[in-house]
Design a protein around this motif. Structure first.
Motif, mmCIF file in Angstrom:
data_model
loop_
_atom_site.group_PDB
_atom_site.id
_atom_site.type_symbol
_atom_site.label_atom_id
_atom_site.label_comp_id
_atom_site.label_asym_id
_atom_site.label_seq_id
_atom_site.Cartn_x
_atom_site.Cartn_y
_atom_site.Cartn_z
ATOM 1 N N ARG A 99 0.811 -1.208 0.000
ATOM 2 C CA ARG A 99 0.000 0.000 0.000
ATOM 3 C C ARG A 99 0.852 1.270 0.000
ATOM 4 N N GLY A 100 2.144 1.119 -0.217
ATOM 5 C CA GLY A 100 2.991 2.283 -0.441
ATOM 6 C C GLY A 100 3.724 2.790 0.781
ATOM 7 N N HIS A 101 3.589 2.123 1.903
ATOM 8 C CA HIS A 101 4.288 2.581 3.105
ATOM 9 C C HIS A 101 5.717 2.051 3.123
ATOM 10 N N GLU A 102 6.616 2.850 3.697
ATOM 11 C CA GLU A 102 8.016 2.449 3.806
ATOM 12 C C GLU A 102 8.164 1.613 5.071
ATOM 13 N N MET A 103 8.524 0.355 4.908
ATOM 14 C CA MET A 103 8.609 -0.559 6.047
ATOM 15 C C MET A 103 10.065 -0.870 6.354
ATOM 16 N N VAL A 104 10.483 -0.593 7.585
ATOM 17 C CA VAL A 104 11.849 -0.931 7.997
ATOM 18 C C VAL A 104 11.772 -1.949 9.134
ATOM 19 N N VAL A 105 12.293 -3.144 8.883
ATOM 20 C CA VAL A 105 12.200 -4.233 9.865
ATOM 21 C C VAL A 105 13.563 -4.432 10.535
ATOM 22 N N LEU A 106 13.579 -4.385 11.861
ATOM 23 C CA LEU A 106 14.815 -4.582 12.614
ATOM 24 C C LEU A 106 15.015 -6.075 12.889
ATOM 25 N N VAL A 107 16.184 -6.590 12.506
ATOM 26 C CA VAL A 107 16.412 -8.041 12.592
ATOM 27 C C VAL A 107 17.698 -8.334 13.366
ATOM 28 N N PRO A 108 17.617 -9.167 14.412
ATOM 29 C CA PRO A 108 18.855 -9.565 15.080
ATOM 30 C C PRO A 108 19.694 -10.418 14.130
ATOM 31 N N GLU A 109 20.998 -10.320 14.272
ATOM 32 C CA GLU A 109 21.897 -11.077 13.378
ATOM 33 C C GLU A 109 21.579 -12.566 13.378
ATOM 34 N N THR A 110 21.256 -13.062 14.563
ATOM 35 C CA THR A 110 20.942 -14.495 14.671
ATOM 36 C C THR A 110 19.437 -14.673 14.641
ATOM 37 N N SER A 111 18.921 -14.832 13.451
ATOM 38 C CA SER A 111 17.472 -14.957 13.336
ATOM 39 C C SER A 111 17.113 -16.278 12.689
ATOM 40 N N PHE A 112 16.043 -16.902 13.160
ATOM 41 C CA PHE A 112 15.591 -18.167 12.581
ATOM 42 C C PHE A 112 14.854 -17.944 11.260
ATOM 43 N N LEU A 113 13.893 -17.039 11.303
ATOM 44 C CA LEU A 113 12.949 -16.953 10.178
ATOM 45 C C LEU A 113 12.849 -15.586 9.514
ATOM 46 N N ILE A 114 13.399 -14.554 10.131
ATOM 47 C CA ILE A 114 13.243 -13.214 9.530
ATOM 48 C C ILE A 114 14.321 -13.027 8.463
ATOM 49 N N ARG A 115 13.862 -12.907 7.227
ATOM 50 C CA ARG A 115 14.784 -12.787 6.092
ATOM 51 C C ARG A 115 14.547 -11.477 5.362
ATOM 52 N N ALA A 116 15.543 -11.059 4.594
ATOM 53 C CA ALA A 116 15.399 -9.853 3.764
ATOM 54 C C ALA A 116 14.350 -10.115 2.694
ATOM 55 N N SER A 117 13.741 -9.063 2.188
ATOM 56 C CA SER A 117 12.693 -9.209 1.175
ATOM 57 C C SER A 117 12.665 -7.963 0.324
ATOM 58 N N ALA A 118 12.126 -8.107 -0.876
ATOM 59 C CA ALA A 118 12.005 -6.929 -1.739
ATOM 60 C C ALA A 118 10.904 -6.011 -1.218
#
Lengths: 531, 531
Positions: A57-76
């Motif tokens: 919907r056009g919002h700028e989303m910034v996700v904070l991710v700990p270096e050691t993460s199980f499931l949170i991955r980068a995305s387009a």
């Protein structure tokens, strides 16, 4: 119902169709900046759906991710910003293994609550240490601060997002199923009478006997101490970092909106506050097609259909002996079984079982040939079961899963077993009940129909309230004045004490006056007698 | 907010557009039969909007109307069934006149609550007698029973619909702003802590001082007696007619859904139960064009605009001396005034005032040239003011209007005056404030924007839940288990008593044991000394 017939009438949304079309063609939506602090694991899987939708919907989303993460991955679809944490993925895994061991190898007993608490505390403390890695990463914090976000979207199961929101003076939107020891409800100042709102870990329903109500009340008192102990490290970090005397609960109380991942097809009816929004089933929003391989497996299951078996995103193995019991049980049913399992496979594994590293759970549960769902009873799996109307066999492992299972068993849509002493035989009894007794499927279909019969989809509702908070810089009109009261004032204990004091004083004065008069009269009479 | 720019993104409803279009073209809506028991006066005007909408959607609507009705008329959109009542329209008017007199001719004072209560009790008792006329009309009742309704839609301000719903075993949908002495909240088992939920007639906000909280708590206790007294005739009729020992409150507790005509732009944030749905502003849903005459009057008001003045559907006259004060004030403002007034007009009535027998209030308040709204503070007028963003001067007459006015004054969008001692001068001061001090308009525009920013329109929501209850024969999943508890159990007083008893016993035993040991040791020492 007595229907006169079938009449075609415009649907509710259709009432605003013209308005909607003109809205689409004319009114632009303002794009905001959303800072996202997720919690890893299955928690992230449902939050991700909202994050991606907001991004679309056009919002700028910034996700904070700990270096050691199980499931949170980068995305387009969103930007990720990584931060260092003082623990390795191996240490995280060890922590998790310890929790699993507790479930698999110890018989369930009264003291489980302390074990659960100990495990949870260890996990929370570890994550709070991780949060320090973010908060004291000065260059990252500077860049975030300069971005000028409009809102913080966070899962308050862990305190990092809340501390960050306060530090950046951002309105906070909480995305959650619940916080241990009901910290969410008490922070939101939501009344929660122990007479019909069962506490976590009790396994009670909302209809309790007197002894159950007594234990539930004791649990309420216990929870207060529990909360303090469980979130002590969070309280300490919040006070130290924000340089003010505060607690995690106090910070949580500033929530703009609580997006609660439940509704009352699963949760028991209980009081709510105006800034609580129910988005139960949001994780069913997106259903994809099955791969060719899975489609063939599902369709090839014939009239008997198939069973889906997972123990959640964090558990893909079982102790070997336990796994054998499952294989043994599956051998004896005519259904095919799709099992997310990465452990050792016995040589004579039954042919109706297909093992996979990862299952598209919601996509599979939506298949017309699915007959049952064997699950650990996490809230995500439960909602995917409810959305798709699939009866369940539940094997709760830890946390809220025992209570979750109890809720569904009480509704007659599931059977529950203990993972500690599960055997092929016990599993077969439960599975055959759920597969062959039509009442499970019927009740689940009813529950599913009620769950899906809603004026607006949970994902749309979550998007609406996130954008609402951005548009109005919060949701102050929904904020209760109870936040300005302390515990004694909230429960009117000072007023009740004061009124009792007045009452006692009045009674005392009346009694004294009566006694005085009585004595006077009595003495007069005595005097007269003497005379 | 820091906006990156204006981005065109699909609106929330657009997300489901395709689904909606396919729904429109394929899925038929089942038509149900709805029995409607309204309350006369302004209460009916908003319920009528829902009744007509349901009728448009193909449902069969049957509205029960007492022979002596002020505003409920026959319509092509719904069937009306009339029943005899043992009072004439003149008697109803006399009752109303008495209420008005109290407001106009007596100074506001502490004892108003008793006067209000007396008036209300007289009105309720009269209407309960009217209800008997319906319930004991055997042929009408027989024909209604045979119709086989699916749901009862009623305004529980009066008890007739509730008794009928129980008698016909119909799920009930309640359409209301509130019932005197919060009978609705207590029947719904909704917690309502007196520490931040102000009681009716107190005029308190949700932020109370200690003395206010103490008075509010006393009022809570008082309300319990009030309720019993106020609805004694309803309790008696319900028990007699249904041939079981019951109360109006108990019957109300069977509500499927409460459609509450408020939201939190007007009402103060307070706890809610899952079957409470907010449809505040439903009466703004339909806005029609103005007549040519009114359009000319409004447009001809120039840069100063115009003011709308009504005292509600039931009050179109004022004592002559009081009316003169209003004419005098209006003479001194540059705005035009549209006044719903049917009383005597002084010879030198100012030319900027247009008097009318009836005003299309919502249509007028939506006109761009409207500058202020003088109102008695009924909830309907208030919402029409909020929807359209028009600041107000409030002259509360009776009932909840005093509290309503207080809420809006606290939000800085209105000024309040007492109708008893209003003078041209006082009115001018208030009116000029609202007209010339920009903050009133600004705050009202903000409030209006928040009110109108919602994921679904109140009318659509009311339609949805009515149809939901028809589809599922109720809304049992939203029903709290608290309904099965008595007052002592609900507040855990039995559990608290039991726990205190145990605590006291334990302390007693410990103290006694200690004393016993102490004495033993002491005696031994004494013996030794003696030896």
């Amino acid at each position: 119902m007595n229907f006169r017939g079938m009449v075609r009438a415009p649907s509710v949304p259709a009432l605003g169709l013209l308005a909607l079309l003109s809205f689409l063609s004319s009114e632009p939506v303002q794009a905001g900046k959303v800072l996202v602090m997720p919690v890893d694991g299955s928690h992230w899987l449902s939050m991700k759906i909202l994050v991606e939708e907001l991004s679309l919907r056009g919002h700028e989303m910034v996700v904070l991710v700990p270096e050691t993460s199980f499931l949170i991955r980068a995305s387009a679809n969103y930007t990720t910003k990584s931060f260092r944490v003082p623990y390795t993925i191996a240490e995280l895994n060890a922590n998790l293994d310890h929790i699993k061991k507790t479930a698999f190898e110890k018989p369930p007993q009264m003291t489980d609550i302390f074990v659960n608490l100990g495990n949870l505390m260890q996990f929370t403390n570890m994550q709070v240490k991780g949060c320090e890695g973010l908060l004291y990463d000065e260059s990252l914090m500077k860049s975030l601060r300069e971005t000028g976000f409009d809102v913080m979207l966070t899962d308050p199961f862990l305190p990092c997002g809340t501390i960050l929101a306060d530090s950046f003076s951002l309105p906070a939107i909480y995305f959650l199923r619940g916080i241990p020891c009901r910290l969410d409800e008490s922070a939101a100042q939501c009344p929660s009478p122990p007479s019909f709102v069962p506490r976590f870990f009790t396994g009670y329903s909302d209809k309790m006997t007197f002894p159950q109500r007594a234990r539930n009340t004791l649990m309420t008192i216990f929870e207060m101490f529990l909360c303090r102990k469980l979130f002590a490290s969070a309280d300490e970090l919040a006070s130290r970092y924000l340089q003010k005397d505060t607690t995690y609960k106090e910070l949580l109380g500033h929530a703009a909106v609580w997006l609660l991942r439940y509704d009352f097809t699963f949760e028991l009816p209980k009081p709510q506050m105006p800034n609580m929004v129910h988005i139960g089933g949001i994780n069913c929003a997106k259903r994809g097609p099955l791969t060719k391989e899975l489609e063939e497996f599902a369709n090839g299951s014939g009239e008997h259909g198939f069973v889906v078996f997972t123990l959640g995103s964090m558990v893909s193995q079982l102790p070997e002996a336990k796994a054998r019991e499952f294989f043994e049980a599956f051998r004896q049913i005519p259904q095919r079984v799709l099992w997310r399992y990465t452990g050792p496979v016995p040589e004579n594994a039954p042919k109706n079982v297909k093992l996979m590293k990862w299952l598209p759970q919601n996509d599979l549960l939506g298949h017309p040939k699915v007959k049952a769902f064997i699950t650990h009873g996490g809230s995500h799996g439960i909602y995917e079961g409810i959305c798709n109307g699939v009866p369940m066999v539940m094997l709760p492992l830890f946390g809220d899963q025992g209570d979750n299972a109890q809720r569904l068993v009480a509704r007659g849509v599931a059977e529950a077993l203990s993972i500690f002493d599960v055997t092929a035989e016990k599993l077969l009894v439960a599975l055959r009940k759920v597969l062959n007794d039509k009442s499970y499927k019927e009740k689940m279909s009813e529950l599913s129909a009620i769950h899906r019969d809603r004026p607006i989809e949970p994902l749309d509702l979550a998007v609406f309230w996130t954008e609402f908070v951005m548009r109005h810089k919060g949701a102050d009109h929904l904020r209760s004045a109870a936040h300005e009261l302390n515990w004694i004032q909230y429960h009117s204990l000072d007023v009740i004490g004061f009124l009792i004091l007045i009452l006692v004083t009045v009674i005392f004065v009346i009694v004294k006056s009566c006694m005085f008069c009585f004595r006077k009269c009595f003495r007069k009479n005595q005097k007269k007698k003497k005379e």
